[in-house]
Design an enzyme around this catalytic site. Structure first.
Site, PDB file in Angstrom:
ATOM      1  N   CYS A  45      37.010  40.368  39.528  1.00 49.59           N
ATOM      2  CA  CYS A  45      37.767  40.626  40.749  1.00 49.59           C
ATOM      3  C   CYS A  45      37.767  39.397  41.657  1.00 49.59           C
ATOM      4  O   CYS A  45      37.311  39.433  42.793  1.00 49.59           O
ATOM      5  CB  CYS A  45      37.237  41.868  41.472  1.00 49.59           C
ATOM      6  N   ARG A  68      30.106  42.862  35.686  1.00 53.92           N
ATOM      7  CA  ARG A  68      28.787  42.825  35.068  1.00 53.92           C
ATOM      8  C   ARG A  68      27.791  43.519  35.989  1.00 53.92           C
ATOM      9  O   ARG A  68      27.946  43.511  37.213  1.00 53.92           O
ATOM     10  CB  ARG A  68      28.354  41.378  34.814  1.00 53.92           C
ATOM     11  N   SER A  78      32.853  39.800  44.266  1.00 49.63           N
ATOM     12  CA  SER A  78      33.817  40.511  43.425  1.00 49.63           C
ATOM     13  C   SER A  78      33.641  42.017  43.601  1.00 49.63           C
ATOM     14  O   SER A  78      34.626  42.765  43.659  1.00 49.63           O
ATOM     15  CB  SER A  78      33.635  40.118  41.957  1.00 49.63           C
ATOM     16  N   LYS A 109      36.299  29.978  30.739  1.00 51.29           N
ATOM     17  CA  LYS A 109      35.047  29.576  30.097  1.00 51.29           C
ATOM     18  C   LYS A 109      34.182  30.767  29.714  1.00 51.29           C
ATOM     19  O   LYS A 109      33.384  30.696  28.796  1.00 51.29           O
ATOM     20  CB  LYS A 109      34.280  28.713  31.091  1.00 51.29           C
ATOM     21  N   HIS A 132      45.599  33.928  29.742  1.00 48.33           N
ATOM     22  CA  HIS A 132      45.638  32.581  29.178  1.00 48.33           C
ATOM     23  C   HIS A 132      45.186  32.705  27.720  1.00 48.33           C
ATOM     24  O   HIS A 132      44.304  33.493  27.416  1.00 48.33           O
ATOM     25  CB  HIS A 132      44.691  31.672  29.968  1.00 48.33           C
ATOM     26  N   GLY A 158      46.800  33.546  42.729  1.00 49.13           N
ATOM     27  CA  GLY A 158      46.689  34.978  43.004  1.00 49.13           C
ATOM     28  C   GLY A 158      47.227  35.398  44.361  1.00 49.13           C
ATOM     29  O   GLY A 158      47.872  36.435  44.494  1.00 49.13           O
ATOM     30  N   GLU A 221      49.066  20.535  32.292  1.00 46.40           N
ATOM     31  CA  GLU A 221      48.022  20.351  33.306  1.00 46.40           C
ATOM     32  C   GLU A 221      47.329  18.996  33.186  1.00 46.40           C
ATOM     33  O   GLU A 221      46.991  18.385  34.194  1.00 46.40           O
ATOM     34  CB  GLU A 221      47.019  21.515  33.284  1.00 46.40           C
ATOM     35  N   GLU A 389      55.702  24.568  32.365  1.00 46.88           N
ATOM     36  CA  GLU A 389      54.411  23.890  32.373  1.00 46.88           C
ATOM     37  C   GLU A 389      54.503  22.464  32.901  1.00 46.88           C
ATOM     38  O   GLU A 389      53.500  21.773  32.981  1.00 46.88           O
ATOM     39  CB  GLU A 389      53.800  23.894  30.969  1.00 46.88           C
ATOM     40  N   GLU A 393      55.352  23.781  37.773  1.00 50.81           N
ATOM     41  CA  GLU A 393      54.011  23.850  38.358  1.00 50.81           C
ATOM     42  C   GLU A 393      53.653  22.644  39.217  1.00 50.81           C
ATOM     43  O   GLU A 393      52.679  22.686  39.978  1.00 50.81           O
ATOM     44  CB  GLU A 393      52.956  24.034  37.238  1.00 50.81           C
TER      45      GLU A 393
END
Lengths: 493, 520
Positions: A45, A68, A78, A109, A132, A158, A221, A389, A393
């Site tokens: 979140c 978690r 979150s 990650k 992604h 967001g 990117e 892309e 962006e």
């Protein structure tokens, strides 16, 4: 886990890279029905997680969050984000088993760890959604065969996803279904309903594939978006200081200049950006951007090649395993640059001045956008994917630079983007050494038109305009931009 | 230009101190053109030491432009000289408090949306009131202790830890007033000082203005209000680009004639209700962390009822309305029925909004002013901020009719941002009724309008309501309400204080006194 793309035969590689369909609004007439009454459980979140969840719920869908155990017990941010907005929050064990759709919006990650712990808890036939494709494509994560795997990726931060939704619009969104995981054939219908739920269908939805998304996203990117903007900003600042321009002025011009310049790009592509220059400046910017393209083309190609072969992901994941040694060293280096350490001066720079006194950046942006786009298309990525892309962006990252300069910009983008950005920057700066020696203050720091004859040769100008306007990125862009003209300007400068 | 020494009725005995009779501000041959229209025409104005002026006039007459010209925010031709007192302890500054204030987040972006303050987000984006005041005090070398009494008098102390994004428009107004009264510049110009303030705050503000005036601050207040601080001793209006001096504040109270234009046919149709229950709230509670904003609210609105919603600033009025308009994330955890359906039973916010026409100061504040007048009104059909689709012929014709009815035809292709606030407000009022909604939510709809515009709009509301439209109306000023209101709900500190039937319009006036008592 093996790199998924590299396990594919060439035919299938090309097939997946080529998935690219800018969807007609009639494809979304069924609204959110494919997800109505289903239990949507979002993992994480943060900014994307919270804002997408708010939109989906406001579209009439059943949304809750799973975090978690430590995040819940520690009442972390979150947890507060979710509970204070009256969402149900539970542990993986509590919520995943009943979920019809699990939406993974954690940082890239963490994907391997998160997916490994939630997958065994998911019920038979449920759907797993990503924003992604790195985990699936580059890390080669294998998902249980009964599960459907989709991707819904709003192409904006967001906070914008929410802001555009509540005003009745949306942000451009990319959707995909992983061909290895669509046992019931429901993936596309669910991804479309999801895009409607976040408002994306109003601003244009591009149907892509996990492979096309990852290979184009990484390329964009690390080359134009973060890499070249970083290199160009630092070189421009250093050049101005070297030539005796006031450092405060130089810092402000660089920090806000990319944002102002790329706002024109956002509204009318390379053409509009170049049209903001006087005729002589435009011709000059065209000439040096052509030169820049020639100098940098091999570097752009190397990046694309390493992305396609999986070499980039391999060395980056090595660095992950190595405690981010390279990343942290490069990050620290960025924090130590003279640009980063010089605060923007208390000077007023009006909008046109950003173009007239920063012609060099206009040339950098044109060269970078066109090169990234061309290189992607040559590698088999479709023009629409390449447009999102690269050109699309660029203003978003420029806006982040205006707000945070380079060090913080790198910290807020994904680790993947940050790593690629430094990799590019390290190689690009020396490459431009000879070029920068020739640059004088009329291209950066002072008004290009000062003391110059405003006249130009007709034929030269016509040829330059023609080259700019007929480039493929302009032709594709004109169609895609039409779908999102209504998006609000975000500006700081 | 009249002779300014010509004695007016200064009914108060101010001590003007040294320098009385000298010119403090001298304005000569001021000219301002806006799109080929002369807004200010060879305007002359001399403000003497010790004078405090009221500048009134109809919407769009150039009051704000004149004020901005005085402080150098508007480029004009002509001359403006301010003769600051170099001996005074007060800062030699001319400060203009705008009626509209745009704040930015900590990163310098002002891209907010009006529902944002209802969403809880841990990553704080804007400064707190305290931090904002601290930095203002530091910038201007002010002692924080001097701000405390002002904060207290305006009922602002409790908001010190609130973030800027969480403040309502009335609270933002107060924050700007606090800063100005704290700074005490030699010349203080306030545009619409009372907008959005409740009755008690308006009284307190007048006391504070009298206080700073006694300390030597000279005031120009731009408004059409009748209850002014005692220190106001000169009165003027702008007519046809020129400054015209008045004898007293009486001028503004002349009642305008009834608006004779007939309302468009499509607005005469009675709404078709899918349910007789428009709103039903059962023990509704809203809180942010520890802070409870609404406390056990029980309220029902039936189809066709006309409600007046009242309460002091910060009592929870806009939060209550945000629940009805589908704008509040916490409505999902409350027992709330809208148009007969339980909230959170699978409806989207767009399903809710299609029944409602809404305006509020915050809605105007955050509205995308880069749309044209016509597009802004048309967007009301789809409840969007900005127009994203083509209108079918019949709807497009209705927009044209309403544009004409509101007298906006000549502005219809102009950007909203190019219009004065009063006119922008008229556009957004037209937007709220364009779809002839079942429920009209008018939260201080007439802010920034002049008296005549207000009367005309309320007359229109009365006509629409006579066809059976449901109404919830928020208004602080007793004299400026429509006649059709029949029920009243009063909030205080997030609780329902009163729910009652309004017997006659006089009783409404009592509530104003009532809310005064509540705050004290």
């Amino acid at each position: 886990m093996a790199n998924y793309f590299n396990t594919l035969p060439l035919r299938e590689k090309l097939n997946q890279l080529g998935v690219c369909d800018f969807m007609d609004s009639s494809e979304f007439l069924d609204g959110v029905n494919a997800l109505k009454g289903k239990k949507l459980v979002i993992v994480g979140c943060g900014a994307q997680g919270l804002n997408q969840g708010l939109n989906l719920r406001d579209s009439g869908l059943d949304v809750s969050y799973t975090l978690r155990k430590e995040a819940i017990e520690g009442k972390r941010d979150s947890w507060k984000n979710a509970t204070e907005n009256n969402f149900t929050v539970g542990t993986y064990e509590e919520l995943i088993p009943n979920a019809d759709v699990v939406i993974n919006l954690t940082p890239d990650k963490q994907h391997t760890a998160v997916v490994k712990s939630i997958m065994p808890l998911m019920k038979e036939g449920a759907t797993l959604s990503y924003s992604h494709g790195f985990n699936i494509v580059e890390e080669g994560m294998q998902i249980r065969k009964d599960l459907t795997v989709i991707m819904v990726a709003p192409k904006c931060p967001g906070s914008e996803v929410r802001a555009e939704y509540v005003r009745g619009f949306g942000v451009p969104t990319l959707i995909a279904v992983h061909p290895e995981n669509d046992p019931q054939g429901k993936g596309l219908a669910q991804a479309k309903a999801y895009a409607v739920g976040t408002g994306g269908h109003r601003a244009g939805v591009l149907k892509s594939s996990f492979v096309a998304e990852v290979k184009s996203d990484l390329m964009g990117e690390q080359t134009i978006l973060c890499g070249l903007l970083q290199t160009g900003s630092i070189l421009s600042f250093d050049k101005m200081v070297e030539k005796g321009i006031d450092a405060g002025y130089a810092s402000k011009l660089v920090q806000y200049g990319v944002e102002v310049i790329t706002e024109a790009l956002k509204q009318g592509g390379i053409t509009a950006m170049m049209d903001r220059l006087s005729n002589p400046a435009k011709i000059k910017a065209f000439e040096i951007s052509e030169e820049l393209k020639d100098i940098m083309r091999p570097l752009f190609q190397k990046h694309q090649d390493d992305i396609m072969s999986g070499e980039f992901s391999r060395i980056m994941m090595e660095d992950w395993a190595n405690g981010d040694q390279n990343l942290l060293a490069w990050r620290a280096e960025t924090g130590e640059t003279a640009f980063e350490k010089t605060p923007a001066g208390d000077v007023k720079i009006n909008e046109q001045e950003y173009f007239d006194n920063y012609t060099l950046m206009v040339a950098f942006v044109r060269a970078g956008v066109e090169l990234a786009f061309e290189t992607m298309v040559q590698a088999g990525i479709k023009p629409e994917s390449a447009y999102y892309e690269s050109l699309h962006e660029t203003p978003l990252i420029a806006n982040t630079i205006a707000r945070k300069k380079l060090f913080e910009m790198n910290r807020v983008i994904s680790d993947t983007a940050e790593y690629g950005c430094y990799l590019f920057d390290q190689a690009c700066k020396p490459l431009l050494g000879d070029f920068m020696k020739k640059v004088t203050t009329d291209l950066v720091g002072k008004n290009f038109n000062e003391g110059k004859d405003a006249g130009v040769d007709n034929r030269t100008l016509i040829a330059v305009n023609d080259a700019i306007r007929t480039h493929q990125v302009e032709q594709v862009g004109a169609v895609l931009r039409k779908a999102m003209t209504a998006m609000k300007t975000i500006k700081t400068a | 230009m009249k002779n300014l020494n010509n004695e007016q009725s200064h009914n108060n005995s101010l001590s003007f101190g040294e320098g009385w009779g000298e010119a403090f501000v001298s304005i000569s041959t001021l000219n301002l053109k806006y799109q080929h229209k002369l807004v200010l025409k060879d305007l002359h104005w001399t403000i003497l030491k010790g004078e405090n002026w009221l500048l009134s006039g109809i919407s769009g007459s150039g009051k704000t432009a004149l004020a901005k010209a005085i402080v150098g925010l508007q480029s004009v031709s002509g001359e403006v000289k301010i003769n600051f007192n170099t001996e005074s302890l007060l800062p030699a500054k001319a400060l203009f408090v705008e009626s509209w204030y745009q704040f930015k987040n900590v990163e310098g972006v002002a891209n907010f949306y009006y529902q944002q303050r209802y969403t809880s987000v841990q990553a704080k984006e804007t400064l707190t009131v305290n931090a904002e005041l601290m930095s203002y005090g530091k910038e201007n070398n002010l002692a924080f202790a001097d701000a405390e009494p002002i904060l207290k008098a305006l009922g602002f102390s409790a908001l010190k830890n609130s973030q800027l994004i969480e403040l309502s428009s009335g609270e933002h107004k107060k924050l700007q007033l606090v800063k100005a009264l704290w700074l005490k510049p030699q010349l203080l110009i306030i545009d619409q000082p009372y907008t959005g303030l409740d009755a008690a705050s308006r009284k307190h503000l007048n006391v504070l203005l009298d206080d700073v005036s006694a300390e030597g601050v000279q005031l120009i207040l731009i408004c059409n209000d009748a209850e002014l601080p005692f220190c106001i001793n000169r009165f003027a209006t702008i007519e046809a680009g020129e400054l015209v001096e008045m004898n007293s504040r009486e001028i503004a109270s002349a009642l305008p004639e009834k608006y004779e234009r007939e309302i468009p046919d499509f607005l005469k149709e009675s709404p078709v209700y899918s349910s007789n229950n428009i709103v039903k709230m059962v023990d509704v509670n809203i809180s942010y962390g520890e802070k409870q904003v609404l406390n056990n609210i029980n309220w029902e609105v039936k189809a066709g009822e006309k409600w007046l919603l009242q309460g002091p600033n910060g009592s929870g009025k806009s939060t209550l309305l945000s629940l009805i308009n589908g704008d509040h994330p916490q409505s999902y955890a409350n027992t709330l029925y809208l148009f007969g359906n339980k909230r959170g039973s699978g409806e989207s916010i767009w399903d809710i909004k299609q029944h409602i026409g809404l305006i509020s100061p915050e809605f105007h504040w955050y509205f995308d002013a880069s749309s044209t007048v016509w597009e802004s009104i048309a967007s009301g059909f789809y409840d969007t901020v900005g127009l994203f689709q083509h209108l079918p012929f019949s709807k497009s014709a209705q927009v044209d009719e309403l544009v004409a009815y509101f007298g906006l035809t000549e502005n219809k292709n102009e950007l909203l941002s190019a219009l004065p606030l009063g006119k922008q407000r008229m556009v957004l009022l037209a937007r709220t009724i364009i779809k002839n909604p079942e429920l009209l939510i008018l939260d201080e709809p007439c802010q920034g309008l002049d008296l005549q515009q207000t009367q005309h709009f309320n007359q229109l509301v009365d006509e629409l309501c006579s066809n059976g439209m449901t109404l919830i109306y928020v208004g602080h000023f007793e004299s400026l309400l429509p006649n059709c209101l029949e029920k009243r709900i009063v909030l205080e500190n997030g609780k329902v204080k009163v729910i009652e039937r309004i017997l006659e319009k006089n009783s409404i006036i009592e509530k104003e006194n009532y809310s005064t008592l509540v705050e004290q």
